[in-house]
Enzyme design. Structure first.
Site, PDB file in Angstrom:
ATOM      1  N   LYS A  27       2.453 -69.186  49.260  1.00 26.49           N
ATOM      2  CA  LYS A  27       2.508 -69.415  50.704  1.00 26.49           C
ATOM      3  C   LYS A  27       1.314 -68.786  51.414  1.00 26.49           C
ATOM      4  CE  LYS A  27       6.554 -69.348  52.472  1.00 26.49           C
ATOM      5  NZ  LYS A  27       7.758 -68.554  52.356  1.00 26.49           N
ATOM      6  N   ARG A  97       8.191 -63.407  55.656  1.00 21.34           N
ATOM      7  CA  ARG A  97       8.641 -64.320  54.599  1.00 21.34           C
ATOM      8  C   ARG A  97       8.086 -63.936  53.234  1.00 21.34           C
ATOM      9  NH1 ARG A  97       8.241 -69.952  55.884  1.00 21.34           N
ATOM     10  NH2 ARG A  97       7.079 -70.479  57.627  1.00 21.34           N
ATOM     11  N   GLY A 106      14.163 -70.882  48.128  1.00 20.77           N
ATOM     12  CA  GLY A 106      15.410 -70.292  48.603  1.00 20.77           C
ATOM     13  C   GLY A 106      15.898 -69.086  47.839  1.00 20.77           C
ATOM     14  N   MET A 108      14.447 -66.069  47.609  1.00 24.58           N
ATOM     15  CA  MET A 108      14.167 -64.757  48.216  1.00 24.58           C
ATOM     16  C   MET A 108      14.429 -64.812  49.714  1.00 24.58           C
ATOM     17  SD  MET A 108      11.002 -63.365  46.002  1.00 24.58           S
ATOM     18  CE  MET A 108       9.989 -64.807  46.126  1.00 24.58           C
ATOM     19  N   ARG A 364       2.377 -76.575  49.965  1.00 26.39           N
ATOM     20  CA  ARG A 364       2.365 -76.154  48.554  1.00 26.39           C
ATOM     21  C   ARG A 364       2.444 -77.412  47.705  1.00 26.39           C
ATOM     22  NH1 ARG A 364       8.409 -73.466  48.668  1.00 26.39           N
ATOM     23  NH2 ARG A 364       9.479 -75.346  49.290  1.00 26.39           N
ATOM     24  N   HIS A 482      17.573 -77.128  49.715  1.00 29.38           N
ATOM     25  CA  HIS A 482      17.183 -76.284  48.569  1.00 29.38           C
ATOM     26  C   HIS A 482      17.664 -76.848  47.247  1.00 29.38           C
ATOM     27  CE1 HIS A 482      17.115 -72.693  51.431  1.00 29.38           C
ATOM     28  NE2 HIS A 482      15.884 -73.076  51.160  1.00 29.38           N
ATOM     29  N   SER A 792       2.186 -80.453   4.341  1.00 28.60           N
ATOM     30  CA  SER A 792       2.952 -80.613   5.573  1.00 28.60           C
ATOM     31  C   SER A 792       3.751 -79.333   5.770  1.00 28.60           C
ATOM     32  CB  SER A 792       3.884 -81.818   5.461  1.00 28.60           C
ATOM     33  OG  SER A 792       4.645 -81.909   6.646  1.00 28.60           O
ATOM     34  N   CYS A 859       6.080 -80.917   9.883  1.00 26.90           N
ATOM     35  CA  CYS A 859       7.259 -81.774  10.007  1.00 26.90           C
ATOM     36  C   CYS A 859       8.517 -80.977  10.336  1.00 26.90           C
ATOM     37  CB  CYS A 859       7.462 -82.624   8.765  1.00 26.90           C
ATOM     38  SG  CYS A 859       7.774 -81.652   7.284  1.00 26.90           S
ATOM     39  N   TYR A 879      -2.037 -84.054  12.070  1.00 27.44           N
ATOM     40  CA  TYR A 879      -0.950 -84.707  12.812  1.00 27.44           C
ATOM     41  C   TYR A 879       0.237 -83.780  12.995  1.00 27.44           C
ATOM     42  CZ  TYR A 879       1.506 -85.208   8.378  1.00 27.44           C
ATOM     43  OH  TYR A 879       2.154 -84.942   7.205  1.00 27.44           O
TER      44      TYR A 879
HETATM   45  C1  PEP Z   1      11.323 -77.625   7.209  1.00 23.41           C
HETATM   46  O1  PEP Z   1      11.786 -76.771   6.468  1.00 23.41           O
HETATM   47  O2  PEP Z   1      10.635 -77.368   8.199  1.00 23.41           O
HETATM   48  C2  PEP Z   1      11.611 -79.044   6.940  1.00 23.41           C
HETATM   49  C3  PEP Z   1      11.045 -79.998   7.656  1.00 23.41           C
HETATM   50  O3  PEP Z   1      12.520 -79.337   5.981  1.00 23.41           O
HETATM   51  P1  PEP Z   1      14.100 -79.214   6.182  1.00 23.41           P
HETATM   52  O4  PEP Z   1      14.367 -78.976   7.629  1.00 23.41           O
HETATM   53  O5  PEP Z   1      14.663 -80.487   5.683  1.00 23.41           O
HETATM   54  O6  PEP Z   1      14.407 -78.045   5.309  1.00 23.41           O
END
Ligand code: PEP
Ligand code: MG
Length: 902
Positions: A27, A97, A106, A108, A364, A482, A792, A859, A879
């Protein structure tokens, strides 16, 4: 020079600027910016957030210099306004304020009309010629100040219903009853004068102290109360939910009062430079004639639409500011354009008109929901206000969730009974059981129920209940009340100002549309059009493809991101959904899910129970046709995109959890004795199965399992290749901790590939790689990468094994760890950068030290978490892979990571 604690603004200039939010709060910084732009703001000064920290570090005392700085700043304000604080002839009144770095609507405290006392009131009457207004201002000061400063900030905890504010409200109601009037505005100057006497006596009686007459005592009381409110219950609860650090502190802005309640040429309002619910480029807001700002935001009176375009069926009879005060509306619309051009973002503004003169009280960055964020960002790029990268950064990845959000099923909605209509404050659909208090919402939600929180007025004290509710419905309040702001910030379905509701919180029921709805009854809301329906209506996902702005934004995101986005999917339909969301491959197919079908579990069990290799091989081969079919479906759905298929991972015991009857049945089917079967199952039992005989340890002990799975994958690939369908399988070995383990499995897989290609007479590309989910694998990644073609990171198991926390049992102590700040957050949701992150970085580096083109991905669940995705970008992964519905979020998060780490 000692540190400076006070920054002035007003009269066309300011000490601060918009870039100083950390010090001046949002503010204070923006008031300074507006003053510098020559936009009319009432002059004032801001005491810094550093002072808030000082205050708490020094036993709630101020440094000696502060008073001098405040007096100097006040003298400058007095000079601009041509009035003096505490002057009986020509008094200056102030507002005090709060203002944190990011807005906490809202949460404070605020005190208005500071500086009124027995002598200055006379000056105010003489100056304005309006005794009624002056006495009303004084009674508001007493109400607010006694509540905020003398009770809350002083730590007085009144009994339920005995708070000073409530008692003063009762006194006022009593007087209105005696005078036989309904509206506050019908009280005369004489009434209000008398009421002030009653109020002061009541304050003395309830709090045991006189209401302070000294303007400076009032001012310092107000300043202290704002600092105190930083640690008030509501503010602390909001900070926890929003993840705002306690150390930020609040600034205090002291500003000259301007009055929207000085008669019919005065008004007050709040507005957004664009519609915050849809993102449309329409000036959007609400206003009230002859009112103070709190009347609009507190939802006591349902406000009028700002302009003709804002009118709805419900508000078309109300006069807009555009119609009532066209000149001032045009001036305001001009300021709207200036602010958007200057800030290049949607603004949320507050204004007051005092006797025909417009003042801006605040600007704001406007909170907006996901759909509005996407539309506004793309529109602003097209309008030349921002570039593509800024547009991409304007949308928080998690906000995309709201575009994937549930909507009421349109067919069911058509036939549902409409109970009432209200203002569409937060779009989307919600269906749930009615509760009337935030506490009940909390309790019911914890019990796994879907609730809709129904309140008469929207109050910031309800935040915890609002947070857990599916949707929120209120009887009073406007689009900028609010609670509507808070709900929209969270992208929650919300309807406000639904005046047809007759709520009795005590009895836990409401009457609406000729029906009595009790606690626990089902209702459904369409927050996009403001309709309340009787009963339960199924909810459904929206059509993303029809959203042009979304498609555009995602195209830009894809241009900026460096990370590929894959999905974790075990079924062709999930793979197809993920592709529609933009997935570029499959990062994890968990094959164990494929063994649970009724016709598959039997050969699986046969295989597990088999006592020798011959029997095992016989059973395994029965599974081959099923597996081949599964893999064909997935490889075909992905049309040549990479598909990572993981070999069997879980402990075998998981497939043979049988009761007495099932055991007998299985023994019969297998033609063995029940005792023998039981003994075999018992022998599979492990004390720590997640650290037991699972992952590649299975394939090493029973190579025929690996052989069968590899054969199924390659036969599927060969058959598809023959049909001219492109395939790219990547076979992944789980839970590897050493190169020797990997090499053992890799040899089998490659042998199967060669055999199948030879037999089928086709060739196709494939890779063999491994999961990195055991610390030892990260530590020896250079060795493993000599043969593994990709990594992975299985960060679910890697988190489990690095912390030594069982991922299945962590719920028992994790909440305590988070509450006691031993962990900042759940490491199974957001990757622990300091610990597990080091292993991820090391594994990637070491792996690439022996194989520079090593493909690296993730993963674990973290692959869909924006913060973890930033880390994946920084370590240089190729990825991330996440569940299908998180693919859009991951695409945007990956673009953010690329832009933020440039
Ligand atoms: C993991 O362990 O991150 C994984 C992807 O395999 P899971 O969750 O199947 O053990
Ligand atoms: Mg795992």
């Amino acid at each position: 020079m000692s540190r400076r604690y006070v920054y002035e603004f007003g009269g066309g200039k300011a000490d601060g600027s918009a870039g100083m939010k950390e010090l001046l709060g949002g503010k204070g910084a923006n008031l300074a910016e507006m003053a510098n732009l020559g936009i009319p703001v009432p002059p004032g000064f801001t005491i810094t957030t550093e002072m808030c920290n000082y205050y708490y570090q020094h036993n709630k005392l101020y440094p000696p210099d502060l008073e001098t700085e405040v007096r100097q700043a006040l003298a400058d304000v007095e000079a601009i306004m041509g009035a003096k604080f505490g002057d009986p002839e020509n008094p200056l009144l102030l507002s005090v304020r709060s203002g944190a770095r990011s807005s906490m609507p809202g949460m404070m405290e605020t005190v208005l009309n500071v500086g009124l006392n027995e002598s200055t009131i006379k000056g105010l009457i003489a100056k304005t010629g309006n005794a009624r207004f002056a006495y009303d201002a004084y009674r508001r000061l007493i109400m607010m100040y006694s509540d905020v400063v003398m009770e809350k900030a002083a730590g007085v905890e009144p009994k339920e219903g005995k708070g000073v504010r409530l008692q003063l409200e009762h006194a006022m109601e009593k007087m209105k009853k005696a005078r036989k009037i309904v509206q506050d505005t019908d009280l005369t100057a004489a009434d209000l004068k008398e009421l002030i006497g009653i109020f002061k006596a009541k304050v003395k009686q309830v709090l045991g102290k006189e209401f302070p007459d000294d303007p400076y005592e009032q001012l310092w009381g107000g300043i202290g109360a704002v600092f105190q409110s930083w640690n008030g219950k509501r503010a602390v609860a909001y900070r926890r939910i929003e993840g705002i650090p306690d150390e930020w502190g609040t600034a205090v802005t002291v500003q000259s009062m301007v009055f929207g309640n000085m008669g019919d040429r005065s008004a007050t309002g709040v507005a957004f430079t664009r519609n915050p619910a849809t993102g449309e480029d329409v000036f959007y807001g609400e206003w009230l004639v002859n009112a103070q700002g709190e009347d609009v935001v507190a939802g006591i009176r349902t406000p009028n639409p700002l302009n003709v375009l804002n009118k709805t069926d419900d508000t078309k009879h109300l006069k807009s500011l555009e119609e009532a005060m066209p000149g001032l509306y045009n001036q305001l619309a001009g300021i709207r354009n200036r602010l958007e051009q200057h800030y290049r973002d949607m603004q949320d503004i507050e204004f007051t008109i005092q006797e025909g003169r417009l003042w801006m009280l605040q600007t704001r960055v406007g909170k907006r929901n996901g759909p509005a964020a996407v539309k506004a960002a793309v529109d602003m790029q097209k309008q030349g206000l921002i570039d593509e990268a800024t547009a991409v950064l304007r949308v928080r990845p998690a906000q995309l969730d709201e575009l994937l959000h549930d909507m009421l099923d349109p067919a069911a909605e058509k036939t549902a009974r409409v109970l009432a209509k209200g203002l569409p404050a937060g779009p989307g659909g919600g269906s749930g059981q009615v509760v009337f208090t935030a506490e009940a919402a909390d309790k019911w939600a914890k019990a796994g129920k879907k609730v809709i929180l129904v309140r008469s007025e929207t109050s910031p004290e309800d935040v915890h209940g609002m947070h857990v509710a599916e949707a929120i419905l209120t009887a009073k309040g406007g689009m900028t009340s609010h609670a509507a702001l808070v709900a929209r910030g969270w992208g929650k379905c919300c309807i406000v100002g639904c005046s047809a509701l007759d709520i009795d919180t005590g009895k836990k029921l409401m009457k609406v549309g000729g029906k009595t709805i009790k606690e626990g009854d089902w209702i459904s809301l369409n927050g996009s059009i403001g309709r309340v329906y009787d009963g339960k209506i199924p909810t459904a996902k929206p059509d993303l493809e029809a959203n042009k702005e979304y498609t555009q934004l995602m195209q830009w995101a894809d241009k900026f991101r460096k990370l590929g986005i894959r999905t974790n999917a075990d079924r062709p339909q999930d793979a197809a959904q993920a592709r529609a969301f933009g997935a570029e491959g499959i990062g994890l197919t968990r094959t164990e899910h494929m063994f649970f079908g009724p016709e598959r579990i039997m050969p699986m069990r046969e295989m597990i129970i088999a006592e020798n290799e011959k029997d095992r091989r016989k059973a395994v081969m029965k599974l081959l046709p099923f597996q081949r079919k599964d893999f064909k479906g997935i490889l075909e759905a992905m049309q040549g995109l990479p598909v990572t298929i993981r070999l069997l991972d879980p402990p075998l015991h998981e497939f043979v959890t049988l009761d007495e009857k099932q055991t007998k049945q299985l023994a019969k089917q297998l033609g063995i004795k029940v005792e023998n079967l039981k003994a075999r199952i018992d022998s599979l039992h492990e004390l720590n199965p997640m650290l037991g005989h699972r992952g590649c340890r299975l394939g090493i002990a029973y190579p025929e399992i690996t052989e069968m799975q590899a054969r199924a994958i390659f036969e599927a690939a060969a058959d598809l290749t023959k049909k001219g369908i492109k395939v790219f399988p990547e076979v992944m070995v789980p839970l590897v901790g050493s190169a020797a383990e990997f090499n053992n499995q890799e040899a089998i897989i490659r042998r199967m590939a060669a055999e199948v290609m030879e037999k089928k007479g086709v060739k196709f590309d494939y890779l063999v790689g491994t999961m990195i989910e055991i610390p030892r694998a990260a530590l020896t990644a250079d060795d493993i990468a000599k043969t593994a073609e990709f990594f992975s990171f299985g960060t679910n198991d890697l988190t489990q094994t690095t912390f030594g926390f069982s991922r299945d049992d962590v719920g028992g102590f994790l909440p305590i760890y988070i509450e006691k700040k031993i962990l900042p957050e759940d490491p199974f949701q957001s990757l622990d950068e300091t610990g597990v992150g080091q292993l991820v970085e090391m594994g990637t580096k070491k792996g690439r030290s022996t194989r520079p083109d090593l493909k690296v991905g993730i993963c674990g669940e973290h692959g869909g978490d924006p913060k973890s995705i930033d880390l994946c970008h920084r370590v240089g992964m190729n990825y991330v892979s996440c569940s299908p519905y998180r693919v859009p979020i991951a695409r945007l998060a990956a673009a953010h990571a690329a832009l933020n780490n440039k």
